[in-house]
Design an enzyme around this catalytic site. Structure first.
Site, PDB file in Angstrom:
ATOM      1  CG  HIS A 143     -30.189  43.429  46.321  1.00 55.97           C
ATOM      2  ND1 HIS A 143     -30.335  42.152  46.788  1.00 55.97           N
ATOM      3  CD2 HIS A 143     -31.391  43.772  45.780  1.00 55.97           C
ATOM      4  CE1 HIS A 143     -31.554  41.712  46.519  1.00 55.97           C
ATOM      5  NE2 HIS A 143     -32.229  42.684  45.914  1.00 55.97           N
ATOM      6  CE  LYS A 258      -8.930  56.911  57.731  1.00 54.58           C
ATOM      7  NZ  LYS A 258      -8.536  55.646  58.367  1.00 54.58           N
ATOM      8  CD  GLU A 265     -15.646  52.679  62.359  1.00 48.90           C
ATOM      9  OE1 GLU A 265     -15.244  52.594  61.199  1.00 48.90           O
ATOM     10  OE2 GLU A 265     -14.919  53.072  63.288  1.00 48.90           O
TER      11      GLU A 265
END
Ligand code: ARG
Length: 388
Positions: A143, A258, A265
């Site tokens: 979970h 960044k 992705e």
């Protein structure tokens, strides 16, 4: 001029020509190979002379290695036209229906081999890295909540296990549709291929091999997307389990600080497309009457797209995973969370004869009131559970 222009009296409207055109240039080398195979049998049947067979081989051999030929309705028409005079004989005893089925099968055979090679490299890399991380503790999750301590090696081997199943799934198709003609064979004495698909209607109508390939690709992508998703999480500041390598990280066009996991992705995103290709072709084939219908021309773009994406995703992910840097301290610190040992503590009570539910309740209460004290360390816990 199309192959079938003798059948129609007036010229086709250019809009219709454009609409019918197949996006199948990638099939060219495979169609050349199938055509050479057919020509060899035409020679055996005495329909082509030895010189004509040689002509076919010489004209199509170099094309089989990739050169573009000409603009036509599809590669089959292009090949026949490219063969010139001998091209007027080549289509004896065959149709574009058995031809396209044969060429696409050959294409899928190569695509399966390519997928297996890429999967083999990635899973070998994962097993190699897992071997180095056998003692690297980390939390295992259910979970997405910390559950019990595991090792990074164990986790990386779980990734490899998914890929090993994918490897098996990319089974190349067997059998040749050649000799089946348009749907019902030929009267000509052309010897059938040794691995001829027995039923001619089935041979030209069947695209299970393309669906099997797309399913294998879709499930591979589903697995890669699970790996990718974990990588995306692991390289966040919040998890901090790993650092993206320069070889497979991207920057932001605006934010100078960044470093983004675009590779992971995009793998995750392409999983959606891979599933779409499978469901798209299933929908195309559903309720399609036997034997051949032009709907089947839609089988090629998904197969071509899947091959490109499988190779691309495996290649890029292999680079990312080869260069990824694990933060062993951060992993160990997360694994040192004492509550991860609550299950072991309950099991220790069971070993002393306490019923499991009573043990569970006793430990749960101590976790709730903050008095839980683990009797072991994460390393001992892992050794007791995962060495079995
Ligand atoms: N371009 C077609 C395809 O991809 C080849 C077969 C055409 N056959 C026909 N009977 N019109 O399926």
């Amino acid at each position: 001029m199309s192959l079938w222009s003798a059948r129609v009296s007036a010229g086709l409207d250019p809009t219709v020509v454009e609409f019918l055109r197949a996006d199948d240039a990638e099939l060219l080398p495979y169609d050349c190979a199938a055509t050479i195979e057919h020509a060899t049998r035409l020679r055996t049947a005495g329909i082509l002379s030895a010189d004509e067979l040689l002509e076919v081989e010489t004209r199509l051999g170099p094309i089989a290695n990739g050169a573009a030929i000409c603009d036509a309705e599809d590669v089959h028409s292009a090949i026949e036209r490219h063969l010139g005079e001998v091209g007027r004989k080549i289509h004896a005893g065959r149709s574009r229906n058995d031809q396209v089925a044969a060429a696409l099968r050959l294409y899928v055979v190569d695509a399966c081999a390519e997928a297996r090679a890429g999967i083999g490299l990635l899973s070998a890399l994962l097993l190699e890295r897992a071997g180095v991380e056998n003692a690297t503790l980390m939390p295992g999750y259910t979970h997405l909540q910390r559950a019990q301590p595991v090792t990074l090696g164990h986790h990386l081997r779980a990734w490899a296990a998914m890929l090993e199943r994918d490897h098996v799934r990319f089974e190349p198709p067997a059998g040749s549709p050649l000799g089946s003609g348009a749907l019902a064979g030929t009267t000509l004495p052309i010897p059938p291929p040794p691995d001829r698909i027995p039923n001619s209607l089935d041979a030209v109508a069947d695209r299970d091999f393309a669906l099997d390939y797309l399913y294998a690709a879709a499930l591979l992508f589903v697995h890669l997307s699970r790996i990718a998703e974990e990588l995306v999480l692991w390289v966040t500041t919040e998890f901090g389990f790993a650092r993206l390598p320069q070889s497979a990280a991207t920057g932001s066009s605006m934010m100078p600080h960044k470093l983004n996991p675009d590779v992971a992705e995009l793998v995750r995103g392409k999983a959606g497309t891979a599933i779409g290709r499978l469901t798209g072709l299933l929908a195309t084939i559903k309720a399609l009457p036997l034997a051949y219908d032009r709907d089947l021309q839609e089988d090629k773009p998904p197969v071509f797209g899947a091959r490109k994406d499988v190779a691309g995703a495996l290649g890029a992910l292999t680079i990312l995973l080869a260069d990824l840097e694990f933060d062993r301290e951060a992993l160990a610190a997360a694994a040192a969370d004492p509550s991860l040992l609550a299950t072991d503590a309950a099991e220790a009570l069971v070993a002393k004869g306490i019923p499991f539910r009573d043990a569970y309740e006793q430990i749960a209460e101590s976790v709730r009131d903050g008095s839980f004290e683990p009797g072991t360390t994460a390393a001992e816990s892992v050794a007791a559970r995962l060495s079995k």
